[in-house]
Design a protein around this motif. Sequence first.
Motif, PDB file in Angstrom:
ATOM      1  N   PRO A 237       0.827  -1.210   0.000  1.00 54.45           N
ATOM      2  CA  PRO A 237       0.000   0.000   0.000  1.00 54.45           C
ATOM      3  C   PRO A 237       0.861   1.259   0.000  1.00 54.45           C
ATOM      4  O   PRO A 237       1.950   1.277   0.592  1.00 54.45           O
ATOM      5  CB  PRO A 237      -0.803  -0.123   1.297  1.00 54.45           C
ATOM      6  N   PRO A 238       0.395   2.319  -0.663  1.00 57.38           N
ATOM      7  CA  PRO A 238       1.141   3.588  -0.667  1.00 57.38           C
ATOM      8  C   PRO A 238       0.983   4.303   0.667  1.00 57.38           C
ATOM      9  O   PRO A 238       0.100   3.989   1.467  1.00 57.38           O
ATOM     10  CB  PRO A 238       0.479   4.375  -1.804  1.00 57.38           C
ATOM     11  N   ALA A 239       1.824   5.285   0.892  1.00 53.69           N
ATOM     12  CA  ALA A 239       1.769   6.068   2.130  1.00 53.69           C
ATOM     13  C   ALA A 239       0.511   6.925   2.155  1.00 53.69           C
ATOM     14  O   ALA A 239       0.112   7.497   1.150  1.00 53.69           O
ATOM     15  CB  ALA A 239       3.003   6.954   2.251  1.00 53.69           C
ATOM     16  N   SER A 240      -0.118   6.997   3.319  1.00 56.06           N
ATOM     17  CA  SER A 240      -1.293   7.838   3.521  1.00 56.06           C
ATOM     18  C   SER A 240      -1.213   8.432   4.913  1.00 56.06           C
ATOM     19  O   SER A 240      -0.927   7.710   5.881  1.00 56.06           O
ATOM     20  CB  SER A 240      -2.577   7.015   3.372  1.00 56.06           C
ATOM     21  N   TYR A 241      -1.470   9.725   5.029  1.00 56.54           N
ATOM     22  CA  TYR A 241      -1.271  10.411   6.303  1.00 56.54           C
ATOM     23  C   TYR A 241      -2.563  11.027   6.846  1.00 56.54           C
ATOM     24  O   TYR A 241      -2.520  11.873   7.725  1.00 56.54           O
ATOM     25  CB  TYR A 241      -0.206  11.498   6.136  1.00 56.54           C
ATOM     26  N   HIS A 242      -3.709  10.590   6.346  1.00 55.52           N
ATOM     27  CA  HIS A 242      -4.967  11.209   6.770  1.00 55.52           C
ATOM     28  C   HIS A 242      -5.321  10.861   8.212  1.00 55.52           C
ATOM     29  O   HIS A 242      -6.144  11.551   8.822  1.00 55.52           O
ATOM     30  CB  HIS A 242      -6.106  10.795   5.832  1.00 55.52           C
ATOM     31  N   ALA A 243      -4.705   9.816   8.756  1.00 57.18           N
ATOM     32  CA  ALA A 243      -5.010   9.407  10.135  1.00 57.18           C
ATOM     33  C   ALA A 243      -3.730   9.326  10.957  1.00 57.18           C
ATOM     34  O   ALA A 243      -3.532   8.390  11.724  1.00 57.18           O
ATOM     35  CB  ALA A 243      -5.742   8.072  10.150  1.00 57.18           C
ATOM     36  N   LEU A 244      -2.885  10.334  10.813  1.00 56.69           N
ATOM     37  CA  LEU A 244      -1.618  10.357  11.544  1.00 56.69           C
ATOM     38  C   LEU A 244      -1.863  10.665  13.019  1.00 56.69           C
ATOM     39  O   LEU A 244      -2.366  11.734  13.360  1.00 56.69           O
ATOM     40  CB  LEU A 244      -0.693  11.414  10.930  1.00 56.69           C
TER      41      LEU A 244
END
Length: 358
Positions: A237-244
């Motif tokens: 999966p690619p990086a996602s920061y919406h729930a950091l």
Amino acid sequence: VDRLADAGATVLHGTGRLAGPGVVEVTAPDGSVSTFRASRGVVLNPGTRPARLPIEGLADTPYWTNREVVQVTDLPGSLTVIGGGPIGAEITQVMARFGVRVTLLEAGPRILGPLEPEASSVVADALVADGVRVMAGVEIGSVTHTDGTFTVTLGDGQVVHSDRLLVAAGRTPNLDDLGLETVGLDPTARTIEVDERLRAGEGLWAIGDVTGHGAFTHVSMYQSTIALHDVLGEDGPPASYHALPHVTFTDPEAGGVGLTEQQARDRGLSVRVGTTPLEQSSRGWLHGPGGAGVIKVVEDTDRGVLVGATVVGPAGGEILGHLALAVHAEVPVATLRTMIYAYPTFHRAIESALDDLS
């Protein structure tokens, strides 16, 4: 080091620097230089260092940064802390509880500025209860050090004296002598731009603080897994920061995930918020003293999901896990409301915060 060596890695002690695509030069403590040419690529994670503030007189004083303050063996009688972010707030409370007289100075309107205002207020009250003098919205004019005493002069003419001074206001990425120019990147940049696979260029990956996605250990760990898959040519999966998520380890702990209310509004979302005092939860009134806190949830009403949440209170970082999952998986608020929340727990207050949305 033993763990890395046991895993098959070669560990070098020295200073690494890029010297062209796929080329790294390492200068050892004795001055010798070794050159390595990567068959696959190079991964950068140089981190950050304490920022040097342009405060008049500061550079000529023996002030502490976070590096020095955690090595002290003798406590000062008094301490001034410049910077009310996570490091400043945490060290302030540690020192205050050891009996040091602490003054905390913050240039912004409140400490822990990136958090929700309700969260900052709870932590500030806790620091004051520990005997800390909290001063927000102040301008630092100058700093002097004479006969073992630090003097901090504020913009309005007030003067703060202390035995020691801690500067915990900002970090500087370690990019200025990394050799970025040898691979076509800007050495004066504050961050390295990467894609969703953490690629910074051909055969070059960057992870950690310098990518600009949060100066947290867990971000670096998260990114390292994504970069590793890409280095090995594997899918993932690619990086996602919406729930950091992030937690400031004061007492009470202050944690947040996703967007604050203001950030959500700035993005043009249709926003609804719900809050509840943690001390009024089922576990809160049983806990008694030290149980103060707040839970705040931020909903995107167009989608009916939480886009952010904040928890302040005992074990606030642990309570945050439930909400981090909700934000990450975009669990509908309607679904969260149908859950059974164990009694008596702190996390049961999440149900009250969700009820407050309506």
